[in-house]
Design an enzyme around this catalytic site. Structure first.
Site, PDB file in Angstrom:
ATOM      1  N   SER A   9       1.119  -1.191  -0.214  1.00 56.63           N
ATOM      2  CA  SER A   9      -0.183  -0.520  -0.404  1.00 56.63           C
ATOM      3  C   SER A   9       1.154   1.511  -0.203  1.00 56.63           C
ATOM      4  CB  SER A   9      -0.647  -0.069   0.797  1.00 56.63           C
ATOM      5  OG  SER A   9      -1.468   1.412   0.815  1.00 56.63           O
ATOM      6  N   ASP A  36      -4.471   4.748  -2.382  1.00 60.42           N
ATOM      7  CA  ASP A  36      -5.660   4.727  -1.655  1.00 60.42           C
ATOM      8  C   ASP A  36      -5.475   6.164  -1.357  1.00 60.42           C
ATOM      9  OD1 ASP A  36      -4.394   2.358   0.756  1.00 60.42           O
ATOM     10  OD2 ASP A  36      -5.978   2.923   0.437  1.00 60.42           O
ATOM     11  N   GLY A 160      -8.986   4.036   5.680  1.00 61.72           N
ATOM     12  CA  GLY A 160      -9.291   5.815   5.934  1.00 61.72           C
ATOM     13  C   GLY A 160      -7.865   5.652   6.084  1.00 61.72           C
ATOM     14  N   GLY A 162      -3.558   4.573   7.025  1.00 65.51           N
ATOM     15  CA  GLY A 162      -2.832   3.150   6.673  1.00 65.51           C
ATOM     16  C   GLY A 162      -2.036   3.240   8.674  1.00 65.51           C
ATOM     17  N   ASP A 189      -6.690  -6.201   3.447  1.00 66.06           N
ATOM     18  CA  ASP A 189      -6.034  -5.257   3.794  1.00 66.06           C
ATOM     19  C   ASP A 189      -5.886  -3.702   5.190  1.00 66.06           C
ATOM     20  OD1 ASP A 189      -6.732  -1.807   1.466  1.00 66.06           O
ATOM     21  OD2 ASP A 189      -5.149  -2.840   3.146  1.00 66.06           O
ATOM     22  N   GLY A 190      -5.261  -4.385   5.762  1.00 63.88           N
ATOM     23  CA  GLY A 190      -5.323  -3.360   6.672  1.00 63.88           C
ATOM     24  C   GLY A 190      -4.220  -3.322   8.346  1.00 63.88           C
ATOM     25  N   GLY A 191      -3.152  -3.373   8.645  1.00 66.32           N
ATOM     26  CA  GLY A 191      -2.427  -4.072   9.593  1.00 66.32           C
ATOM     27  C   GLY A 191      -1.598  -5.234   9.281  1.00 66.32           C
ATOM     28  N   GLY A 211       0.952  -1.832   3.829  1.00 64.82           N
ATOM     29  CA  GLY A 211       1.879  -0.623   3.920  1.00 64.82           C
ATOM     30  C   GLY A 211       2.741  -0.906   4.614  1.00 64.82           C
TER      31      GLY A 211
HETATM   32  C1  DX5 Z   1      -6.678   1.814   4.437  1.00 66.13           C
HETATM   33  C2  DX5 Z   1      -5.607   1.642   3.904  1.00 66.13           C
HETATM   34  C3  DX5 Z   1      -4.964   0.352   3.999  1.00 66.13           C
HETATM   35  C4  DX5 Z   1      -3.437   0.940   4.825  1.00 66.13           C
HETATM   36  C5  DX5 Z   1      -3.131  -0.050   4.463  1.00 66.13           C
HETATM   37  O1  DX5 Z   1      -7.683   2.649   3.729  1.00 66.13           O
HETATM   38  O2  DX5 Z   1      -6.705   1.145   2.562  1.00 66.13           O
HETATM   39  O3  DX5 Z   1      -4.343  -0.349   2.059  1.00 66.13           O
HETATM   40  O4  DX5 Z   1      -3.137   1.856   3.515  1.00 66.13           O
HETATM   41  O5  DX5 Z   1      -1.804   0.006   5.901  1.00 66.13           O
HETATM   42  P1  DX5 Z   1      -1.005  -0.259   6.656  1.00 66.13           P
HETATM   43  O6  DX5 Z   1      -0.416  -1.689   6.379  1.00 66.13           O
HETATM   44  O7  DX5 Z   1      -0.176   0.581   7.122  1.00 66.13           O
HETATM   45  O8  DX5 Z   1      -2.146  -0.780   7.911  1.00 66.13           O
END
Ligand code: DX5
Length: 233
Positions: A9, A36, A160, A162, A189-191, A211
């Site tokens: 990401s 994003d 919303g 990262g 997706d996310g964490g 990300g």
């Molecule tokens: C949240 C985004 C995620 C985020 C993931 O809305 O869609 O893609 O960027 O980032 P990490 O991996 O840092 O949680």
């Protein structure tokens, strides 16, 4: 279960070096790029309200790149968006397609007519993804919608931002969808990162968005390889 696809990401990247960051990730073994684009409507914050490819003002557009050519020109503009639109998507489909998009993923919560959104995406010869937020049950994705899509995305954070904490309570939805659709791409997706990938992989996700875990690592290619190994184990 489909093979691993790693999608860094770029929200966690150095935006001032977006082209170089995209190239670095692809060179480091990533299959896709996740971007994003948020304009403060669907989600409270703003990232890149307007994507370099001239996409106008999407609500929550999360662009994932599926590189189908390695020409430097195309990397320079990162023009492989796989967009995750979450509002009034029909009007963004052409922009994404014109920018070279290969897959367009949208949030189920932001439409009353997912099949018409899917139709508009297919009309531009792009693949289709359908995303659900943490509070949306996997059953909200009907067989009809899922069968019309190529990829299903289970958000493991609230869309919303990262760098949020991984919501393990979302993982059962991955298993539920994998049981229903053994051959479909299922994305988280996310964490997601080395500490949380195993539970995602075990539940059946094969497309991994990360990300912070990748861009924040001293050696992103090692993280990418580790995420891949966990999914393909
Ligand atoms: C949240 C985004 C995620 C985020 C993931 O809305 O869609 O893609 O960027 O980032 P990490 O991996 O840092 O949680």
């Amino acid at each position: 279960m489909p093979r691993a696809i790693i999608s860094p990401s770029v929200l966690a990247s150095d935006f001032g070096q977006l082209t170089a960051e995209c190239k670095r990730m692809i060179k480091g073994g990533a299959e896709w790029l996740h971007m994003d684009v948020m304009d403060g409507h669907f989600v409270p914050n703003i990232t890149m309200g307007e994507f370099p490819q001239g996409l106008a003002n999407p609500r929550l557009m999360s662009l994932q790149a599926l590189p189908f050519s390695h020409s430097p020109r195309r990397y320079s503009s990162c023009s492989y968006p796989r967009a995750q639109g979450s509002f009034a998507f029909a009007k963004w489909v052409n922009d994404i397609a014109d920018a070279g998009g290969a897959l367009y993923c949208f949030h189920l919560e932001a439409t009353t007519d997912p099949l018409s959104v899917i139709k508009s995406i297919r009309a531009r010869n792009m693949k289709v993804g359908v995303a659900i937020s943490p509070d949306t049950p996997s059953t909200a994705i009907t067989d009809e919608v899922a069968n019309a899509a190529d990829m299903l995305l289970v958000m493991t954070v609230y869309p919303g931002r990262g760098g949020q904490k991984f919501l393990e309570r979302c993982v059962p939805k991955v298993a539920e969808l994998r049981a229903r659709f053994p051959d479909k791409d299922i994305e988280v997706d996310g964490g997601v990162g080395p500490k949380t990938i195993d539970v995602c992989a075990h539940a059946g996700s094969n497309v991994i968005v990360a990300g912070t875990a990748i861009f924040g690592a001293p050696n992103p290619e090692e993280v990418i390889a580790g995420l891949k190994a966990s999914v393909n184990a």
